[in-house]
Write an enzyme that holds these catalytic residues in place. Structure first.
Site, mmCIF file in Angstrom:
data_model
loop_
_atom_site.group_PDB
_atom_site.id
_atom_site.type_symbol
_atom_site.label_atom_id
_atom_site.label_comp_id
_atom_site.label_asym_id
_atom_site.label_seq_id
_atom_site.Cartn_x
_atom_site.Cartn_y
_atom_site.Cartn_z
ATOM 1 N N CYS A 17 42.437 35.787 44.772
ATOM 2 C CA CYS A 17 41.318 36.227 43.933
ATOM 3 C C CYS A 17 41.518 37.668 43.461
ATOM 4 O O CYS A 17 41.186 37.990 42.320
ATOM 5 C CB CYS A 17 40.002 36.172 44.701
ATOM 6 S SG CYS A 17 39.799 34.753 45.756
ATOM 7 N N ASP A 18 42.028 38.550 44.307
ATOM 8 C CA ASP A 18 41.919 39.986 44.029
ATOM 9 C C ASP A 18 43.219 40.763 43.872
ATOM 10 O O ASP A 18 43.188 41.915 43.427
ATOM 11 C CB ASP A 18 41.086 40.655 45.145
ATOM 12 C CG ASP A 18 39.665 40.110 45.176
ATOM 13 O OD1 ASP A 18 39.180 39.722 44.104
ATOM 14 O OD2 ASP A 18 39.073 40.062 46.255
ATOM 15 N N CYS B 95 40.818 37.771 50.113
ATOM 16 C CA CYS B 95 41.438 36.720 49.296
ATOM 17 C C CYS B 95 42.446 37.326 48.325
ATOM 18 O O CYS B 95 42.060 37.943 47.326
ATOM 19 C CB CYS B 95 40.359 35.958 48.535
ATOM 20 S SG CYS B 95 41.027 34.755 47.380
#
Ligand SMILES: Cc1cc2nc3c(=O)[nH]c(=O)nc-3n(C[C@H](O)[C@H](O)[C@H](O)COP(=O)(O)OP(=O)(O)OC[C@H]3O[C@@H](n4cnc5c(N)ncnc54)[C@H](O)[C@@H]3O)c2cc1C
Length: 438
Positions: A270-271, A267
């Site tokens: 997200c990261d 993701c």
């Protein structure tokens, strides 16, 4: 025709109190055992937590005191305790923090795990026995709250059909973790995915659809129309819509599962932020890989795309834009063979598919985008599937099981996009409305 959701067994009296900063010392630090919920207004995950917190206060309340505190009006205390997001649950044992802090889409099972660690095993087991399973009923249950499920929920709600939307995570599905959506009609400029999905979810919620999100869906019986949530609530709808979408594929090479979340991510939204000025390898060459690489390179100093074929599969426009960036390299005709962690670095062994030679790439992090698989594990083997494991439906979105529908990416179809998921959700909802009206 419309049945209200009926809770057959409810919880008992409970101890729960709203406090402010001035009461923190007396109520929390001097209490034997306490749990404190930092909540905010206009916070969907806080709304999702509230009924779980209340019902657990009903069963643990005589052993552990339950408190809520409004974060926006008690900012100094929140900062002093290092609370930077809502909701955050903190557990206290004789004035000292204990257990794991919980934040975001908090599940009932996670809270129970922490609460049980604060009481004796005998007490935990007697509390478990005191939790009486109960049943609720409704017209339609939708499993999955991505764009497909949310749209079905919206149409059903507007048709005054009592609908419950269930999700193991927070609402929004893949869109909530897509950085920019540029092909959703109605917006001149690209929209941040989280905002688009937030608006879809609020629209459906405002209409009156009941949301049961960040729950454990422990069992589904499609024939009997029973869905067990958090092990103790059985939802009995007349009809079920499956809208569980897809999950990222694994490469299934050594080290992948071991280092998932520890150097390997699926993701970018997200990261990617954790790789500012660092080097990253992206595995894959389709639309997702190329679009997500474009996002990652906003943070990373260098992105190397490793792709098995001798050209990228993504659409030409996205490819050209990405490849124009001097910080992006492409390694075609290569496949990863293993992932190993060495200190702060990841070592990715890749094979050159043209000559069979292997080499090691040293990088700070790896992102894998190699396609998706349908989320159907929960539903047993009774549903008809296509050759790729997706759910077969007719054009009204009916599966082979009576009163069970499937919409969105989980369904067998050619094109998986937000707009096509929304179309499926619309069709299923209108079909169901007509059937329930007759
Ligand atoms: C990286 C990426 C970028 C994309 N970019 C775009 C784009 O720019 N434009 C576009 O149109 N499309 C894009 N797509 C595709 C688009 O996101 C999907 O087509 C769309 O989200 C499908 O919606 P859905 O409702 O079927 O499923 P999803 O969005 O996948 O939602 C499924 C929901 O079901 C829940 N769920 C899963 N299993 C269970 C279970 N057992 N019990 C309960 N709930 C469960 C999940 O938590 C999730 O909330 C992208 C996809 C990806 C992966």
């Amino acid at each position: 025709m419309v049945l209200l959701c009926i809770e057959i067994v409810t919880t008992k009296n409970y101890h729960m109190k709203e406090i402010t900063t001035t009461e923190f010392e007396k109520e929390i630090l001097q209490a034997d055992k306490a749990v404190l919920d930092f909540y905010s207004s206009e916070c969907p995950p806080c709304d999702a937590l509230a009924p779980k917190f209340e019902s657990l206060a009903g069963v643990y309340g005589s052993d552990i005191k339950f408190f809520k505190i409004y974060r926006q009006q008690n900012r100094d205390l929140a900062e002093r305790l290092g609370v930077y997001s809502s909701p955050t649950l903190i557990f206290f044992d004789r004035g000292k923090e204990t257990g794991i802090r919980l934040t975001g889409g908090i599940k009932r099972s996670e809270i129970i795990h922490n609460l049980n660690s604060m009481v004796s095993p005998q007490k935990a087991s007697s509390i478990k026995n005191s939790m009486k399973p109960f049943a609720t009923s409704c017209d339609v249950a939708i499993i999955g709250s991505g764009p497909g499920g949310l749209t079905a929920g919206l149409y059903l709600c507007q048709a005054r059909i009592n609908t419950v939307l269930i999700d193991t995570g927070l609402p929004g599905g893949h869109v909530s973790i897509t950085h920019q959506v540029s092909n959703y009609p109605g917006f001149v400029d690209p929209q941040p995915g989280y905002l688009l999905s937030h608006n879809m979810s609020e629209q459906t919620k405002k209409c009156g659809t009941v949301f049961k999100v960040a729950v454990d869906v422990t069992k589904v019986d499609l024939k009997k129309k029973e869905i067990v949530i958090d092990e103790y609530e059985t939802l009995k709808p007349k009809k079920i819509i499956i809208a569980t979408g897809t999950s990222p594929n694994y490469l299934n090479v050594p080290g992948e599962r071991e280092f998932k979340g520890k150097g390997i991510s699926y993701c970018a939204t997200c990261d990617a932020k954790y790789y500012a000025d660092k080097e990253v390898i992206v595995i894959g060459g389709g639309n997702s890989a190329v679009e997500e690489a474009e996002f990652i390179v906003k943070f990373a100093s260098k992105v190397t795309i490793v792709h098995q074929f001798d050209k990228l599969q993504a659409n030409k426009q996205a490819q050209e834009k990405l490849l124009a960036n001097p910080r992006v390299n492409v390694m075609l005709s290569h496949e990863p063979r293993s992932f190993v962690r060495s200190g702060d670095k990841m070592i990715v062994t890749v094979e050159n598919l043209k000559n069979g030679m292997t080499s090691d790439l040293i990088t700070d992090g790896v992102f894998i985008f190699v396609g998706l698989r349908p989320n159907i594990d929960l539903f047993g083997k009774m549903l008809d599937l296509d050759n790729w494991g997706y759910l077969k439906t007719d054009e009204d979105m009916r599966t082979n099981i009576t009163d069970v529908y499937a919409v969105g990416d989980v369904r067998s179809k050619k094109y998986r996009q937000i707009t096509t998921a929304i179309a499926d959700g619309t069709i299923a909802a209108i079909s169901i409305t007509r059937e329930l009206d007759n």
